[in-house]
Design a protein around this motif. Structure first.
Motif, PDB file in Angstrom:
ATOM      1  N   LEU A   1       0.816  -1.206   0.000  1.00 58.05           N
ATOM      2  CA  LEU A   1       0.000   0.000   0.000  1.00 58.05           C
ATOM      3  C   LEU A   1       0.853   1.260   0.000  1.00 58.05           C
ATOM      4  O   LEU A   1       1.789   1.393   0.798  1.00 58.05           O
ATOM      5  CB  LEU A   1      -0.897   0.014   1.243  1.00 58.05           C
ATOM      6  N   ASP A   2       0.516   2.186  -0.883  1.00 58.99           N
ATOM      7  CA  ASP A   2       1.179   3.484  -0.893  1.00 58.99           C
ATOM      8  C   ASP A   2       0.652   4.339   0.262  1.00 58.99           C
ATOM      9  O   ASP A   2      -0.548   4.364   0.546  1.00 58.99           O
ATOM     10  CB  ASP A   2       0.925   4.205  -2.211  1.00 58.99           C
ATOM     11  N   ALA A   3       1.571   5.040   0.903  1.00 60.34           N
ATOM     12  CA  ALA A   3       1.246   5.852   2.075  1.00 60.34           C
ATOM     13  C   ALA A   3       1.329   7.335   1.723  1.00 60.34           C
ATOM     14  O   ALA A   3       2.013   7.722   0.777  1.00 60.34           O
ATOM     15  CB  ALA A   3       2.221   5.541   3.214  1.00 60.34           C
ATOM     16  N   PRO A   4       0.655   8.179   2.488  1.00 60.10           N
ATOM     17  CA  PRO A   4       0.820   9.626   2.312  1.00 60.10           C
ATOM     18  C   PRO A   4       2.209  10.063   2.771  1.00 60.10           C
ATOM     19  O   PRO A   4       2.916   9.307   3.454  1.00 60.10           O
ATOM     20  CB  PRO A   4      -0.260  10.213   3.225  1.00 60.10           C
ATOM     21  N   ILE A   5       2.594  11.266   2.401  1.00 63.25           N
ATOM     22  CA  ILE A   5       3.913  11.769   2.798  1.00 63.25           C
ATOM     23  C   ILE A   5       3.806  12.327   4.211  1.00 63.25           C
ATOM     24  O   ILE A   5       3.846  13.536   4.449  1.00 63.25           O
ATOM     25  CB  ILE A   5       4.429  12.814   1.797  1.00 63.25           C
ATOM     26  N   SER A   6       3.644  11.408   5.146  1.00 62.75           N
ATOM     27  CA  SER A   6       3.575  11.746   6.568  1.00 62.75           C
ATOM     28  C   SER A   6       4.062  10.544   7.360  1.00 62.75           C
ATOM     29  O   SER A   6       3.310   9.598   7.604  1.00 62.75           O
ATOM     30  CB  SER A   6       2.150  12.116   6.994  1.00 62.75           C
ATOM     31  N   GLU A   7       5.338  10.561   7.729  1.00 61.96           N
ATOM     32  CA  GLU A   7       5.908   9.433   8.454  1.00 61.96           C
ATOM     33  C   GLU A   7       5.211   9.209   9.790  1.00 61.96           C
ATOM     34  O   GLU A   7       5.070   8.067  10.256  1.00 61.96           O
ATOM     35  CB  GLU A   7       7.412   9.647   8.656  1.00 61.96           C
ATOM     36  N   ASP A   8       4.763  10.285  10.422  1.00 59.58           N
ATOM     37  CA  ASP A   8       4.039  10.176  11.680  1.00 59.58           C
ATOM     38  C   ASP A   8       2.748   9.391  11.479  1.00 59.58           C
ATOM     39  O   ASP A   8       2.438   8.464  12.234  1.00 59.58           O
ATOM     40  CB  ASP A   8       3.749  11.586  12.207  1.00 59.58           C
ATOM     41  N   ALA A   9       1.993   9.746  10.451  1.00 57.89           N
ATOM     42  CA  ALA A   9       0.750   9.032  10.156  1.00 57.89           C
ATOM     43  C   ALA A   9       1.018   7.584   9.765  1.00 57.89           C
ATOM     44  O   ALA A   9       0.291   6.666  10.170  1.00 57.89           O
ATOM     45  CB  ALA A   9      -0.015   9.746   9.042  1.00 57.89           C
ATOM     46  N   MET A  10       2.074   7.365   8.980  1.00 58.18           N
ATOM     47  CA  MET A  10       2.421   6.009   8.566  1.00 58.18           C
ATOM     48  C   MET A  10       2.677   5.111   9.764  1.00 58.18           C
ATOM     49  O   MET A  10       2.167   3.987   9.841  1.00 58.18           O
ATOM     50  CB  MET A  10       3.656   6.043   7.665  1.00 58.18           C
ATOM     51  N   ALA A  11       3.468   5.600  10.707  1.00 63.48           N
ATOM     52  CA  ALA A  11       3.786   4.797  11.882  1.00 63.48           C
ATOM     53  C   ALA A  11       2.551   4.558  12.741  1.00 63.48           C
ATOM     54  O   ALA A  11       2.384   3.477  13.331  1.00 63.48           O
ATOM     55  CB  ALA A  11       4.885   5.474  12.700  1.00 63.48           C
ATOM     56  N   GLY A  12       1.679   5.558  12.816  1.00 66.70           N
ATOM     57  CA  GLY A  12       0.452   5.384  13.580  1.00 66.70           C
ATOM     58  C   GLY A  12      -0.454   4.335  12.977  1.00 66.70           C
ATOM     59  O   GLY A  12      -1.034   3.498  13.684  1.00 66.70           O
ATOM     60  N   VAL A  13      -0.591   4.347  11.657  1.00 64.13           N
ATOM     61  CA  VAL A  13      -1.386   3.339  10.963  1.00 64.13           C
ATOM     62  C   VAL A  13      -0.793   1.952  11.191  1.00 64.13           C
ATOM     63  O   VAL A  13      -1.514   0.974  11.473  1.00 64.13           O
ATOM     64  CB  VAL A  13      -1.465   3.654   9.459  1.00 64.13           C
ATOM     65  N   ALA A  14       0.533   1.829  11.067  1.00 67.42           N
ATOM     66  CA  ALA A  14       1.185   0.532  11.240  1.00 67.42           C
ATOM     67  C   ALA A  14       0.978   0.007  12.658  1.00 67.42           C
ATOM     68  O   ALA A  14       0.685  -1.180  12.866  1.00 67.42           O
ATOM     69  CB  ALA A  14       2.676   0.649  10.937  1.00 67.42           C
ATOM     70  N   MET A  15       1.103   0.881  13.648  1.00 66.07           N
ATOM     71  CA  MET A  15       0.910   0.448  15.024  1.00 66.07           C
ATOM     72  C   MET A  15      -0.526  -0.010  15.249  1.00 66.07           C
ATOM     73  O   MET A  15      -0.778  -1.053  15.865  1.00 66.07           O
ATOM     74  CB  MET A  15       1.268   1.573  15.988  1.00 66.07           C
ATOM     75  N   GLY A  16      -1.483   0.758  14.753  1.00 64.88           N
ATOM     76  CA  GLY A  16      -2.878   0.361  14.905  1.00 64.88           C
ATOM     77  C   GLY A  16      -3.167  -0.971  14.254  1.00 64.88           C
ATOM     78  O   GLY A  16      -3.877  -1.822  14.819  1.00 64.88           O
ATOM     79  N   ALA A  17      -2.623  -1.189  13.065  1.00 68.89           N
ATOM     80  CA  ALA A  17      -2.827  -2.464  12.372  1.00 68.89           C
ATOM     81  C   ALA A  17      -2.200  -3.616  13.160  1.00 68.89           C
ATOM     82  O   ALA A  17      -2.784  -4.705  13.264  1.00 68.89           O
ATOM     83  CB  ALA A  17      -2.236  -2.395  10.964  1.00 68.89           C
ATOM     84  N   ALA A  18      -0.999  -3.378  13.718  1.00 64.49           N
ATOM     85  CA  ALA A  18      -0.338  -4.416  14.510  1.00 64.49           C
ATOM     86  C   ALA A  18      -1.169  -4.781  15.735  1.00 64.49           C
ATOM     87  O   ALA A  18      -1.281  -5.956  16.105  1.00 64.49           O
ATOM     88  CB  ALA A  18       1.053  -3.948  14.923  1.00 64.49           C
ATOM     89  N   LEU A  19      -1.757  -3.778  16.369  1.00 60.12           N
ATOM     90  CA  LEU A  19      -2.592  -4.034  17.536  1.00 60.12           C
ATOM     91  C   LEU A  19      -3.838  -4.845  17.183  1.00 60.12           C
ATOM     92  O   LEU A  19      -4.395  -5.556  18.023  1.00 60.12           O
ATOM     93  CB  LEU A  19      -3.009  -2.716  18.182  1.00 60.12           C
ATOM     94  N   GLU A  20      -4.265  -4.741  15.916  1.00 57.49           N
ATOM     95  CA  GLU A  20      -5.450  -5.478  15.469  1.00 57.49           C
ATOM     96  C   GLU A  20      -5.099  -6.838  14.869  1.00 57.49           C
ATOM     97  O   GLU A  20      -5.947  -7.484  14.262  1.00 57.49           O
ATOM     98  CB  GLU A  20      -6.220  -4.640  14.452  1.00 57.49           C
ATOM     99  N   GLY A  21      -3.835  -7.262  15.032  1.00 59.64           N
ATOM    100  CA  GLY A  21      -3.461  -8.613  14.616  1.00 59.64           C
ATOM    101  C   GLY A  21      -2.714  -8.723  13.315  1.00 59.64           C
ATOM    102  O   GLY A  21      -2.368  -9.830  12.885  1.00 59.64           O
ATOM    103  N   MET A  22      -2.428  -7.589  12.651  1.00 58.52           N
ATOM    104  CA  MET A  22      -1.683  -7.626  11.403  1.00 58.52           C
ATOM    105  C   MET A  22      -0.177  -7.585  11.672  1.00 58.52           C
ATOM    106  O   MET A  22       0.266  -7.391  12.803  1.00 58.52           O
ATOM    107  CB  MET A  22      -2.106  -6.462  10.508  1.00 58.52           C
ATOM    108  N   ARG A  23       0.592  -7.765  10.597  1.00 59.40           N
ATOM    109  CA  ARG A  23       2.061  -7.729  10.679  1.00 59.40           C
ATOM    110  C   ARG A  23       2.566  -6.692   9.678  1.00 59.40           C
ATOM    111  O   ARG A  23       3.070  -7.036   8.599  1.00 59.40           O
ATOM    112  CB  ARG A  23       2.661  -9.092  10.358  1.00 59.40           C
TER     113      ARG A  23
END
Length: 322
Positions: A52-74
């Motif tokens: 998935l392509d991400a927006p140019i916001s590393e802060d948002a990218m990391a937040g999305v990744a953390m949320g996904a990890a908490l929901e069982g993704m890798r």
């Protein structure tokens, strides 16, 4: 067939996507474009909806990744350059790193950092930030120096329950090659003796392993000196036992890193050896880093800024003379 360092990373991502439906990749321009260094080239076609392509916001990218990890993704997050990850520092070190400690719920996310310098990259695209992340409990920090380690340690990182900072060196991407992706099976947290020796120990990691081996070869050719080179492989956790065992054999220590000299991995190595193995030393422990200035653009200045085989060999000569 020879595999490059970037081939190994691509293969690790492909195999992880293939073997685990929870894995997905997220980063700027990693889809059709294949990422800044083409590490994800072709993967979006093979795994629709999971690259998935991400927006140019590393802060948002990391937040999305953390949320996904908490929901069982890798999630596997690609920062275009390690330098840009500082924009996401709050998400990574204040949230992802502490979450298991605070709640008992793991955050299995991997953050890929294209690290280190290349000629002409300058101060915003060349930094080595591994020590910054290693300062924070809860993060695993990986620094592979070989093609096989780039493959195996990335696969292992994605499988870990902890958040991982995966520092892949840009200078190694295309010139470092191997006939196989299979290594010796060492786990994250275990160092490797890359070159055996008896007169002095060089402890290093990432691209500096290869510079240290060249320096060791120079000293052997000029005087028969046998320099042991220890590749840390990961710096959090760090394998102090292998380092001290090497110093016990050689009596001399030089810690080498490409990062800035203030604090950092080399300071940690010298501190641990001085505290726990002072009685084994025949000379004061030494360290060598890049210069304490922003990283220059000009290739000749850049070559003078970082440790080289010549400067490593010079430091070792001083150590051997003591």
């Amino acid at each position: 067939m020879d595999f490059s360092y970037i081939d190994a990373i691509h293969a690790a991502l492909n195999d992880s996507l293939r073997d685990d439906d929870r894995v997905f990749l997220y980063g700027q321009d990693i889809g059709k474009f294949g990422g800044a260094f083409k590490a994800t080239k072709g993967l979006q076609d093979l795994y629709p909806g999971r690259v998935l392509d991400a927006p140019i916001s590393e802060d948002a990218m990391a937040g999305v990744a953390m949320g996904a990890a908490l929901e069982g993704m890798r999630p596997v997050l690609e920062m275009q350059f390690a330098d840009f990850s500082t924009i996401a520092l709050n998400q990574i070190v204040n949230h992802a790193a502490t979450h298991f400690y605070r709640t008992g719920v793991p955050v299995p996310m991997t953050v890929r950092l294209p690290s280190g310098g290349t000629p002409g990259s300058g101060p915003f695209h060349s930094q080595s930030l591994e020590a910054i992340y290693a300062s924070f409990p809860g993060l695993v920090v990986v620094t592979p120096a070989t093609v096989a380690d780039a493959y195996q340690m990335l696969v292992e990182s994605i499988q870990l329950e902890d958040p991982v900072i995966f520092c892949e060196h840009k200078f190694l991407y295309r010139w470092l090659k191997s006939s196989t992706l299979q290594g010796d099976g060492l786990p994250i947290g275990k160092a490797r003796i890359t070159r055996a020796g008896k007169h002095a120990t060089v402890v290093t990691y990432s691209a500096m392993v290869h510079e240290a081996v060249r320096a060791a070869e120079m000293l052997y050719d000029e005087g028969g000196w046998e320099i042991e080179v220890v590749d840390l492989r990961s710096i959090k956790p760090i394998d102090t036992d292998t380092v001290i065992a090497s110093v016990a054999r050689t009596g001399r220590l030089l810690a080498v890193g490409e990062a800035f000299p203030w604090g950092g991995v080399t300071a940690e190595i010298v501190s641990r050896v001085a505290a726990d193995a002072f009685h084994l030393l025949d000379a004061p422990p030494a360290r060598l880093n890049a210069r304490d200035t922003p990283i220059p653009y000009h290739p000749k200045l850049w070559a003078d800024h970082r440790p080289t085989p010549q400067t490593i060999a010079a430091s070792l000569r001083n150590l051997l003379k003591y």
